[in-house]
Design a protein around this motif. Structure first.
Motif, PDB file in Angstrom:
ATOM      1  N   ASP A  76      -8.910  17.314 -10.053  1.00 12.42           N
ATOM      2  CA  ASP A  76      -8.091  18.372 -10.553  1.00 12.42           C
ATOM      3  C   ASP A  76      -6.608  17.992  -9.927  1.00 12.42           C
ATOM      4  O   ASP A  76      -6.052  18.977  -9.662  1.00 12.42           O
ATOM      5  N   GLY A  77      -6.185  16.694 -10.060  1.00  8.31           N
ATOM      6  CA  GLY A  77      -4.717  16.751  -9.826  1.00  8.31           C
ATOM      7  C   GLY A  77      -4.555  16.650  -8.226  1.00  8.31           C
ATOM      8  O   GLY A  77      -3.257  16.336  -7.859  1.00  8.31           O
ATOM      9  N   LYS A  78      -5.513  16.572  -7.476  1.00 10.63           N
ATOM     10  CA  LYS A  78      -5.190  16.469  -6.312  1.00 10.63           C
ATOM     11  C   LYS A  78      -6.100  15.312  -5.532  1.00 10.63           C
ATOM     12  O   LYS A  78      -7.148  14.972  -5.991  1.00 10.63           O
ATOM     13  N   VAL A  79      -5.306  14.584  -4.620  1.00  2.00           N
ATOM     14  CA  VAL A  79      -5.856  13.090  -4.130  1.00  2.00           C
ATOM     15  C   VAL A  79      -6.958  13.486  -2.917  1.00  2.00           C
ATOM     16  O   VAL A  79      -6.612  14.039  -2.176  1.00  2.00           O
ATOM     17  N   LEU A  80      -8.102  13.010  -3.417  1.00  2.00           N
ATOM     18  CA  LEU A  80      -9.140  13.257  -2.407  1.00  2.00           C
ATOM     19  C   LEU A  80      -8.900  12.177  -1.306  1.00  2.00           C
ATOM     20  O   LEU A  80      -8.868  12.262  -0.056  1.00  2.00           O
ATOM     21  N   PHE A  81      -8.691  11.080  -1.890  1.00  2.00           N
ATOM     22  CA  PHE A  81      -8.599   9.776  -0.615  1.00  2.00           C
ATOM     23  C   PHE A  81      -7.781   8.619  -1.464  1.00  2.00           C
ATOM     24  O   PHE A  81      -7.731   8.484  -2.564  1.00  2.00           O
ATOM     25  N   ASN A  82      -7.269   8.027  -0.602  1.00  3.51           N
ATOM     26  CA  ASN A  82      -6.482   6.735  -1.168  1.00  3.51           C
ATOM     27  C   ASN A  82      -6.832   5.783   0.094  1.00  3.51           C
ATOM     28  O   ASN A  82      -6.525   5.905   1.465  1.00  3.51           O
ATOM     29  N   VAL A  83      -7.054   4.297  -0.120  1.00  2.11           N
ATOM     30  CA  VAL A  83      -7.610   3.522   0.841  1.00  2.11           C
ATOM     31  C   VAL A  83      -7.024   2.159   0.324  1.00  2.11           C
ATOM     32  O   VAL A  83      -6.985   1.814  -0.992  1.00  2.11           O
ATOM     33  N   GLU A  84      -6.437   1.388   1.176  1.00  3.40           N
ATOM     34  CA  GLU A  84      -5.796   0.331   0.818  1.00  3.40           C
ATOM     35  C   GLU A  84      -6.248  -0.842   1.991  1.00  3.40           C
ATOM     36  O   GLU A  84      -6.214  -0.757   3.140  1.00  3.40           O
ATOM     37  N   LEU A  85      -6.622  -2.088   1.575  1.00  2.00           N
ATOM     38  CA  LEU A  85      -7.317  -2.888   2.398  1.00  2.00           C
ATOM     39  C   LEU A  85      -6.735  -4.284   2.028  1.00  2.00           C
ATOM     40  O   LEU A  85      -6.786  -4.956   0.937  1.00  2.00           O
ATOM     41  N   VAL A  86      -6.214  -5.128   2.939  1.00  2.00           N
ATOM     42  CA  VAL A  86      -6.102  -6.584   2.750  1.00  2.00           C
ATOM     43  C   VAL A  86      -6.928  -7.183   3.513  1.00  2.00           C
ATOM     44  O   VAL A  86      -6.919  -7.387   4.908  1.00  2.00           O
ATOM     45  N   TYR A  87      -7.553  -8.042   2.896  1.00  2.00           N
ATOM     46  CA  TYR A  87      -8.913  -8.805   3.541  1.00  2.00           C
ATOM     47  C   TYR A  87      -8.689 -10.396   3.192  1.00  2.00           C
ATOM     48  O   TYR A  87      -8.454 -10.708   2.110  1.00  2.00           O
ATOM     49  N   GLY A  88      -8.830 -11.024   4.230  1.00  3.41           N
ATOM     50  CA  GLY A  88      -8.755 -12.500   3.901  1.00  3.41           C
ATOM     51  C   GLY A  88      -9.685 -13.302   4.658  1.00  3.41           C
ATOM     52  O   GLY A  88     -10.741 -12.966   5.800  1.00  3.41           O
ATOM     53  N   GLY A  89      -9.526 -14.588   4.457  1.00  6.30           N
ATOM     54  CA  GLY A  89     -10.098 -15.662   5.090  1.00  6.30           C
ATOM     55  C   GLY A  89      -9.389 -16.858   5.256  1.00  6.30           C
ATOM     56  O   GLY A  89      -8.465 -17.180   4.655  1.00  6.30           O
ATOM     57  N   LEU A  90      -9.768 -17.872   6.186  1.00  6.65           N
ATOM     58  CA  LEU A  90      -9.451 -19.162   6.667  1.00  6.65           C
ATOM     59  C   LEU A  90     -10.105 -20.076   6.048  1.00  6.65           C
ATOM     60  O   LEU A  90     -11.270 -19.974   6.499  1.00  6.65           O
ATOM     61  N   PHE A  91      -9.617 -20.877   5.206  1.00  8.13           N
ATOM     62  CA  PHE A  91     -10.639 -22.040   4.730  1.00  8.13           C
ATOM     63  C   PHE A  91      -9.992 -23.410   4.895  1.00  8.13           C
ATOM     64  O   PHE A  91      -8.938 -23.428   5.034  1.00  8.13           O
TER      65      PHE A  91
END
Length: 165
Positions: A76-91
């Protein structure tokens, strides 16, 4: 003649190998701006999901591959949640032709990392007081083909690529 088991493919001298040395969360952000007055009426939230991938050379045969995943839920036009992830690996990449390293980093490494990133997103959302969200698998081959640099080039190694899914 003695019957000996074959050594693992990566153990054959000169054979191509990909080894994951570590995995990490470089950035994780969760916001629930409407808490504690979340909408009480029913309804299905609208989700926006985007995935971007990138890689950087760290040293001889060492590469960091990362994926940035953003999920926003609105009702209904309201933000419930906002999530941002930067996930990585060393190869560690060995005995792979140079023209094959970029696709390896943008497809294979990303496929190895995604299940762990997806679990981190789901757990974070659940810890924020919402039902867990299971992201659909990402087709990193399609993502790569849409954003592929000129053939045989490592030019894109330090540039993120991707588009909202």
């Amino acid at each position: 003649m003695e019957d000996r088991p074959m050594p693992p493919i990566g153990a054959l001298p000169g054979a191509p190998s990909l080894q994951i040395l570590s995995q990490f969360i470089r950035d994780l952000s969760f916001e629930s701006p409407a808490s504690p007055q979340l909408p009480t009426q029913g309804g299905q939230p609208r989700f926006e999901v985007s995935v971007n991938v990138g890689a950087k050379k760290q040293g001889e045969g060492l590469y960091a591959a990362e994926q940035t995943i953003k999920v926003k839920a609105e009702l209904d036009g309201k933000v419930l949640f906002n999530v941002e992830l930067v996930y990585g690996g060393l190869f560690r990449v060995q005995n792979v032709p140079e023209d094959r390293i970029y696709p390896l980093l943008m497809i294979d490494c990303q496929q190895l990392l995604f299940p762990f990133a997806r679990q981190t997103i789901s757990t974070t959302i659940q810890n924020g007081g919402f039902p867990p969200l299971l992201l659909q698998p990402v087709d990193f081959v399609v993502l790569f083909r849409k954003n592929h640099p000129p053939k045989g080039s490592l030019a894109g190694i330090d540039k993120p690529e991707g588009k909202p899914n």
